[in-house]
Design a protein around this motif. Structure first.
Motif, PDB file in Angstrom:
ATOM      1  N   ASP A 166      73.290  48.719  -9.327  1.00 40.36           N
ATOM      2  CA  ASP A 166      73.117  48.818 -10.790  1.00 40.36           C
ATOM      3  C   ASP A 166      74.144  49.757 -11.412  1.00 40.36           C
ATOM      4  O   ASP A 166      73.834  50.600 -12.265  1.00 40.36           O
ATOM      5  N   LEU A 167      75.409  49.560 -11.032  1.00 43.70           N
ATOM      6  CA  LEU A 167      76.485  50.392 -11.558  1.00 43.70           C
ATOM      7  C   LEU A 167      77.234  49.746 -12.718  1.00 43.70           C
ATOM      8  O   LEU A 167      77.917  50.443 -13.468  1.00 43.70           O
ATOM      9  N   THR A 176      72.653  49.701 -16.434  1.00 40.55           N
ATOM     10  CA  THR A 176      72.766  50.882 -15.582  1.00 40.55           C
ATOM     11  C   THR A 176      72.076  52.062 -16.238  1.00 40.55           C
ATOM     12  O   THR A 176      71.895  52.087 -17.455  1.00 40.55           O
TER      13      THR A 176
END
Length: 924
Positions: free
Chosen positions: A183-184, A189
């Motif tokens: 989840d970058l 994010t």
């Protein structure tokens, strides 16, 4: 399609008609839009049973303001974390409240009675991630899941004009597609923006006549002086219609209207596209960073029963490549860019108004930039509007940062759908120049290649690249077949950014990356250059007044207070920041000097709050200056015109000449003919030597313009000299430092006992001697001496020699013969590289002469040179090599001479070290 050009008299009549239609359409826009912002009710559905229990047709107890998020409203799970130097506090800013799952939003509406027989659409400008809609408990058979475009629902069959009805929206912010590693990706994010639940931007109902303009696609053609226009029309009648298509362009800043086109058209049932060419006239105004001229295209479709209009902004510009050079409107272009990673810490989401984006673009422009890369996300309409106005070149990316492209067919479908939505929503904006499929993508690269082919066929207004760099084996080292430009940090021939060079190779300012990119057929943009960490600016803490807590900053502050080091905090920020600014300058200049590189993308001009608190900016997360360097000084190397010189090293002796070649980059809007270039060699404010020459500066890079050669035998003592090059009567200048040391300087130890052996140092101290203890740095315990600071973040990349440069007092007597700043500069390179940083945490008494700034996770007392009294003796400890090949290392020799002069003077009167044994134990 044959276009009918009106004769003069008829043109005047119809022009009056079209102006009237446009005026009426503006009034209709208000009448045909129902703003749904304001008070809604909300209920969290953490058990996912809201649909089972019929939440889609009721009011809720909790009130919330939309547009907004549950974080704005203080809803969700409250934070219980305390400031500590541990994860997750150090990973990113901490949400005061958080919630992941479905939430239901409800309110009553009354659609105006005059919307009878109109098409009605609900528009939710930006949502994370999926929405569903009910009207009076009846589900609308659509599900929207875009991260970058409005969620639009057709409510024609559900809303009854004049009747009070209930609209209920379920928003689910859980991950819908596998678009991101950990989840970058910045569209989804908690590292930059947050995974909020809510609706932001415009929330509205819109009414359209049964025949209406759905979309306008404008493709500027500078060669032909034409705007190619595709008008998408929806006909919801059950039979074809006949009408007129009317188009007129208006120059926005002057208000001048261009000629009017009216064409009779047949409009089939359903969707249709009508294409025409709009001649812009002889006095066309082109859009670029130097002249961001905008036009508005006003489009109207008129039938016997309906009138529909739509306006679209555009710019006449040609953003192209010619071989390995980017061009704008036929002129060479160099991109001076930084990343924008959805960093807005007061709200956790991007501004949805143009005014909200103006600080970003105005600040970036003040620092000499002309380009922003939106890393793994696409900003809202307001960002494009601000960039259009300011003349910024934008790189947009799909909301993807994944290492497994192709493993999920649904994710690939989502990428295509998002790409189509980006074209529809933002494609006309002239600032939208470049498009990448995502950040550092890996997996099946052929899927990305096919996606680029698809987009090129559909929309030729932008340049495309497969990915913004990749670590995929066999890729990322040379452009992909479909790349219009190539974003990379290296090629198969070598580095194109300093992060892999500055620590390992001695300083050289005649260096570029030409050999690394030789043979490249497309423009190269250097990828995420910099990433030089700066110590946290604790003065920033009071700014966090929104939905996020700076527990990371608070933890650092508490640690420094507990260790009695809080008074050093601002010095740590300044020293590490000054080093970062020096390195950023050289990064930028090497990129500019390289023929075939068409730009750089900094990571970052401003801080990155996530991925382990990556504070790599000269500005903070709020785009405010940290006070490290002024924007005026930063623009020395980052501007449309940049004076440059090439010289081989940072340190000289008095028997040498200073030889340099003057170059000049000119990416302004014109050749600079007969330009007077002035240069000065200075010692402080004293001008030692100067000269000037006159040249014609063509657009692009101008090499080998002039030679500067100055014998240095006039220097009588160690000096820091400055070379300044400027353009007369123009606001462009640049300057560089180098250091000159006397060549015939003798090393005089005087009364100082020099040793590399601990037992010998201890013996002499017991005898009350003055001792320079200089052990072999390779044999003592400590931290590797590194010239460059922490890369990115000591939390994200913990396995690195994570220090952040030196800190010293330039006015201290120890440096009387060794000119220095309070921070690392290029003359320290050899000394630092031949050193070990020693941890002095357990040492009481004495004082450091050259401290080393530790990273914020550890906050240890570090030093390279330390002094103190031991019994009746006095010691100066240096963990840098002041012995080996000293005659061939002028900076090390000069530092040794300066230290010895100090130690032999009455000024050498250090504080007592309580236990020298603690110093000894720290070395073992």
């Amino acid at each position: 399609m044959i276009i009918t050009y009106l004769n003069s008299k008829l043109c005047t009549c119809v022009q009056i008609l079209i102006v009237s239609i446009m005026f009426i359409s503006c009034q209709q826009k208000d009448r045909n839009t129902l703003d749904l912002s304001g008070e809604w009710t909300v209920r969290l559905d953490s058990l996912d049973d809201g649909e089972v229990f019929g939440w889609y047709d009721r009011d809720f107890d909790q009130v919330i303001q939309l547009p907004g998020t549950m974080d704005d409203a203080g809803l969700g799970i409250p934070n219980t974390l305390e400031p500590r130097l541990e994860k997750p506090q150090l990973l990113y800013l901490t949400r005061k409240n958080s919630y992941l799952g479905a939430a239901w939003y409800s309110r009553e509406v009354v659609v105006p009675k005059d919307w009878l027989d109109k098409q009605i659409r609900l528009s939710l400008e930006r949502v994370i991630w999926q929405t569903k809609v009910w009207v009076d408990g009846v589900k609308v058979e659509q599900i929207q899941n875009s991260l970058i475009a409005p969620h639009i629902y057709d409510l024609t069959a559900h809303l009854i004009p004049g009747k009070k009805q209930r609209i209920t929206i379920q928003v689910d912010n859980r991950k819908q597609f596998d678009t991101s590693v950990n989840d970058l990706a910045h569209a989804y994010t908690n590292h930059t923006q947050i995974i909020w639940n809510g609706i932001i931007g415009d929330i509205k109902l819109q009414a359209f006549d049964p025949v209406f303009v759905a979309d306008v696609f404008i493709n500027p053609d500078l060669e032909e002086n034409i705007a190619h226009v595709d008008v998408s029309i929806e006909n919801t009648f059950e039979e074809a219609a006949v009408g007129y298509l009317e188009i007129q362009a208006r120059h926005k800043s002057s208000g001048k209207r261009l000629h009017l086109i009216k064409d009779s058209i047949e409009i089939p049932v359903g969707s249709s596209v009508h294409s025409l060419d709009y001649l812009m006239g002889e006095d066309v105004k082109c859009w670029s960073e130097h002249s961001p001229e905008l036009y508005e295209l006003q489009v109207a479709v008129i039938t016997e029963k309906t009138t529909s209009s739509k306006n679209a902004d555009f710019g006449m510009r040609a953003f192209e490549r010619k071989g390995s050079q980017l061009t704008i409107n036929g002129r060479p272009l160099f991109l001076r860019g930084t990343l924008e990673c959805n960093i807005f810490p007061l709200t956790g989401y991007p501004p949805m108004t143009q005014s909200g984006w103006m600080k970003v673009f105005k600040t970036a422009k003040a620092w000499g930039l002309n380009h922003l890369r939106f890393h793994s996300w696409c900003p809202p309409k307001a960002a494009f509007q601000a960039a259009d106005q300011m003349g910024f070149y934008l790189q947009v990316e799909l909301p993807v940062w994944t290492l497994n492209v192709g493993e999920s067919a649904s994710t690939v479908d989502f990428m295509y759908a998002e790409a189509d939505r980006i074209i529809r929503e933002y494609g006309n904006h002239p600032s939208f120049c470049m498009w990448s499929m995502g950040n550092e993508l890996q997996g099946d690269m052929s899927i990305l290649e096919n996606l680029v082919k698809y987009l090129k066929a559909k929309d030729k207004r932008h340049l495309y690249t497969t990915t913004s760099f990749t670590f995929e084996p066999g890729h990322g080292i040379w452009p992909e077949p479909e790349d219009d430009f190539f974003v990379t940090q290296w090629t198969h021939k070598g580095w194109v950014r300093g992060q892999g060079v500055f620590n390992d190779w001695p300083p050289a300012f005649n260096t570029d990356y030409v050999k690394s990119i030789e043979g490249a057929q497309v423009p190269i943009i250097t990828h995420e250059i910099g990433q030089y960490a700066v110590y946290p600016n604790l003065d920033e803490i009071p700014k966090y007044t929104g939905v996020l807590l700076p527990l990371n900053f608070l933890a650092v502050k508490a640690d420094l207070e507990q260790k009695g080091m809080i008074e050093k905090a601002q010095l740590f920020t300044q020293a590490s920041g000054k080093l970062a600014s020096i390195l950023y300058k050289e990064e930028i200049e090497r990129a500019i000097k390289t023929d075939g590189i068409s730009g750089f993308q900094l990571l970052d001009l401003h801080d990155f709050p996530g991925q382990g608190t990556a504070l790599v900016g000269l500005l903070d997360v709020f785009w405010d200056n940290k006070g490290i360097i002024s924007p005026e000084e930063f623009r020395y190397a980052c501007n449309d015109v940049v004076p440059l010189i090439r010289f081989p090293k940072a340190v000289y002796t008095t028997r040498e000449n200073f030889d340099a070649t003057v170059d000049m980059s000119n990416f302004s809007d014109q050749d600079l003919k007969g330009q007077v270039v002035e240069w000065q060699l200075m010692n402080g404010t004293q001008i030692i030597q100067s000269g000037s020459f006159t040249v014609d500066l063509k657009l692009g890079y101008n090499a080998d313009l002039h030679e500067i050669s100055v014998p240095l035998d006039f220097v009588q003592q160690a000096s820091k000299l400055t070379v300044r090059v400027s353009l007369k009567n123009l606001p462009y200048q640049n300057q560089w430092n180098f250091w000159v040391y006397p060549d015939d300087l003798a090393v005089d130890f005087g009364k100082v006992k020099y040793t590399r052996k601990l037992d010998e140092a201890s013996h002499w101290l017991e005898m009350g001697e003055t001792v320079l203890y200089n052990p072999d740095y390779k044999s003592i315990q400590g931290i590797e001496g590194r010239f460059v600071p922490v890369f990115w973040s000591p939390v994200h990349f913990p396995k690195q020699a994570a220090t952040m440069g030196i800190l010293c007092n330039p006015a201290h007597a120890a440096f009387a013969q060794f000119p220095t700043d309070m921070h690392t500069n290029w003359q320290w390179w050899d000394i630092i590289k031949h050193s070990t940083t020693v941890i002095f945490d357990g040492v009481q008494g004495g004082s450091p002469l050259v401290e080393v700034v530790d990273n914020f996770v550890n906050n240890r007392r570090l030093a390279m040179i330390y002094e103190g009294k031991v019994g009746e003796g006095k010691v100066l400890f240096a963990s840098c090599d002041l012995s080996t090949n000293i005659e061939e290392r002028p900076a090390a020799r000069q530092l040794l001479v300066s230290l010895l002069e100090y130690m032999n003077s009455e000024k050498f009167n250090p504080d007592a070290i309580v236990s020298f044994g603690q110093v000894v134990s720290s070395l073992k």
